[in-house]
Write a protein that holds these residues in place. Sequence first.
Motif, PDB file in Angstrom:
ATOM      1  N   ILE A 176       8.826  -0.244  -5.798  1.00  0.00           N
ATOM      2  CA  ILE A 176       8.165  -0.706  -4.580  1.00  0.00           C
ATOM      3  C   ILE A 176       7.480   0.442  -3.850  1.00  0.00           C
ATOM      4  CG2 ILE A 176       8.592  -1.652  -2.277  1.00  0.00           C
ATOM      5  CD1 ILE A 176      10.734  -3.449  -3.551  1.00  0.00           C
ATOM      6  N   VAL A 177       8.143   1.592  -3.761  1.00  0.00           N
ATOM      7  CA  VAL A 177       7.549   2.720  -3.028  1.00  0.00           C
ATOM      8  C   VAL A 177       6.371   3.339  -3.781  1.00  0.00           C
ATOM      9  CG1 VAL A 177       7.968   5.049  -2.135  1.00  0.00           C
ATOM     10  CG2 VAL A 177       9.607   3.216  -1.660  1.00  0.00           C
ATOM     11  N   PRO A 178       6.529   3.750  -5.040  1.00  0.00           N
ATOM     12  CA  PRO A 178       5.400   4.430  -5.689  1.00  0.00           C
ATOM     13  C   PRO A 178       4.243   3.520  -6.068  1.00  0.00           C
ATOM     14  CG  PRO A 178       7.213   4.231  -7.229  1.00  0.00           C
ATOM     15  CD  PRO A 178       7.731   3.787  -5.902  1.00  0.00           C
ATOM     16  N   TYR A 179       4.476   2.230  -6.264  1.00  0.00           N
ATOM     17  CA  TYR A 179       3.408   1.344  -6.739  1.00  0.00           C
ATOM     18  C   TYR A 179       3.012   0.267  -5.736  1.00  0.00           C
ATOM     19  CZ  TYR A 179       4.224   3.475 -11.278  1.00  0.00           C
ATOM     20  OH  TYR A 179       4.350   4.378 -12.301  1.00  0.00           O
TER      21      TYR A 179
ATOM     22  N   PRO B  95      -1.196   3.171  -8.549  1.00  0.00           N
ATOM     23  CA  PRO B  95      -0.289   3.309  -7.414  1.00  0.00           C
ATOM     24  C   PRO B  95      -0.983   3.735  -6.147  1.00  0.00           C
ATOM     25  CG  PRO B  95       0.016   5.113  -8.965  1.00  0.00           C
ATOM     26  CD  PRO B  95      -0.904   4.130  -9.620  1.00  0.00           C
ATOM     27  N   LEU B  96      -2.100   4.454  -6.236  1.00  0.00           N
ATOM     28  CA  LEU B  96      -2.789   4.880  -5.028  1.00  0.00           C
ATOM     29  C   LEU B  96      -3.452   3.709  -4.317  1.00  0.00           C
ATOM     30  CD1 LEU B  96      -4.475   8.252  -6.038  1.00  0.00           C
ATOM     31  CD2 LEU B  96      -2.389   7.872  -4.742  1.00  0.00           C
TER      32      LEU B  96
ATOM     33  N   VAL C   2       7.037  12.369  -0.996  1.00  0.00           N
ATOM     34  CA  VAL C   2       5.788  13.121  -0.965  1.00  0.00           C
ATOM     35  C   VAL C   2       4.663  12.269  -1.532  1.00  0.00           C
ATOM     36  CG1 VAL C   2       4.618  15.191  -1.764  1.00  0.00           C
ATOM     37  CG2 VAL C   2       7.057  15.270  -1.209  1.00  0.00           C
ATOM     38  N   ASP C   3       3.595  12.135  -0.788  1.00  0.00           N
ATOM     39  CA  ASP C   3       2.433  11.383  -1.260  1.00  0.00           C
ATOM     40  C   ASP C   3       1.478  12.354  -1.931  1.00  0.00           C
ATOM     41  OD1 ASP C   3       0.462   9.593  -1.689  1.00  0.00           O
ATOM     42  OD2 ASP C   3      -0.092   9.318   0.407  1.00  0.00           O
TER      43      ASP C   3
ATOM     44  N   PRO D 276       2.964   8.137 -11.585  1.00  0.00           N
ATOM     45  CA  PRO D 276       3.343   8.304 -10.176  1.00  0.00           C
ATOM     46  C   PRO D 276       3.618   9.766  -9.862  1.00  0.00           C
ATOM     47  CG  PRO D 276       5.155   7.379 -11.424  1.00  0.00           C
ATOM     48  CD  PRO D 276       3.982   7.436 -12.347  1.00  0.00           C
ATOM     49  N   PRO D 277       3.758  10.097  -8.586  1.00  0.00           N
ATOM     50  CA  PRO D 277       3.999  11.491  -8.206  1.00  0.00           C
ATOM     51  C   PRO D 277       5.191  12.084  -8.936  1.00  0.00           C
ATOM     52  CG  PRO D 277       3.583  10.155  -6.267  1.00  0.00           C
ATOM     53  CD  PRO D 277       3.693   9.211  -7.430  1.00  0.00           C
TER      54      PRO D 277
END
Length: 300
Positions: free
Chosen positions: A124-127, A259-260, A272-273, A287-288
């Motif tokens: 959920i967070v990265p994508y 993801p961005l 961290v973005d 992803p990061p």
Amino acid sequence: MKNLKQYFAAAVVVCALLLAMPSTAFATDGQRMPDSYFDDAVFVGDSISLKLRNYVYKQRAGDPGFLGSAQFLTVGGLGSGNVQLPITADSLHPVYNGEKMMLEDSVAASGAKKVYIMFGMNDIVPYGIDGAIENLDVLIGKILEKSPDVQIAVQSVTPILQNRQQKNLNNPNILLYNEQLEALCDARGYDFLDIGALMRDENGALIYEYCADAPGLGMHLSDAACVPWIEYLRTHPLGSGADLLTPASEEDAGQAVDPLLSRPDDFAEEQVDEPAGESFESGLKQPPQKRDPNRRLNAR
């Protein structure tokens, strides 16, 4: 008398037909399946499902047939996005028979006919919610390409303790994600098993007694949580709807899992973005990597 004989003969035929039908043909919610039902099942997921595996293995020490001979492909930190990245020495791909494989290959190697999937906590967070759903859609398509005869069951994501919610990984977002999971299952003909609903209190948060890390992340499950989870599985046999629609292919997904584009711009302080790097031929973007939330969330 003649009519009575005819009725009796018809009743015998009906009974014979019912006995010849598989048990799942007339199983309904609330009917408890024997543990042997899971002999051809494999459970796929992150550390939430890893807890289920550990609980099942612990029960098998006293009851070897507990949940049949169900297998588990579960890794802490795994998600529907990072499991599609290339295999490396440090990647989180599950190991089957001593070999690290792509998930679709390990599912095929397991010989399973029922695949229970739970992903989302690390996606959920990265994508973002949409990207996470699309990643899962592509992943299931890959599984079905290698194992076209399996039944797919998608399990909803479990909630987090009320006081451990994060800026983007929180219960409202988990609920939205689960709603889209259910819509995906309806569209594709997969079984949707609402495990998350079993774990929610009146506020929509994880029931405190079901949490194993209340002072920490507040999301990992206790032994107590595994009891209703397994009972739910036993009383919800799978249907046969996996072939209603063609599963998504990599081409269908296209660039939808960037993801961005799909994830929120604001992150919790510890996340961290960073720009996502172009990855490989599947259309996913990596992803990061630094302080990757996928690794942080399920370190246990």
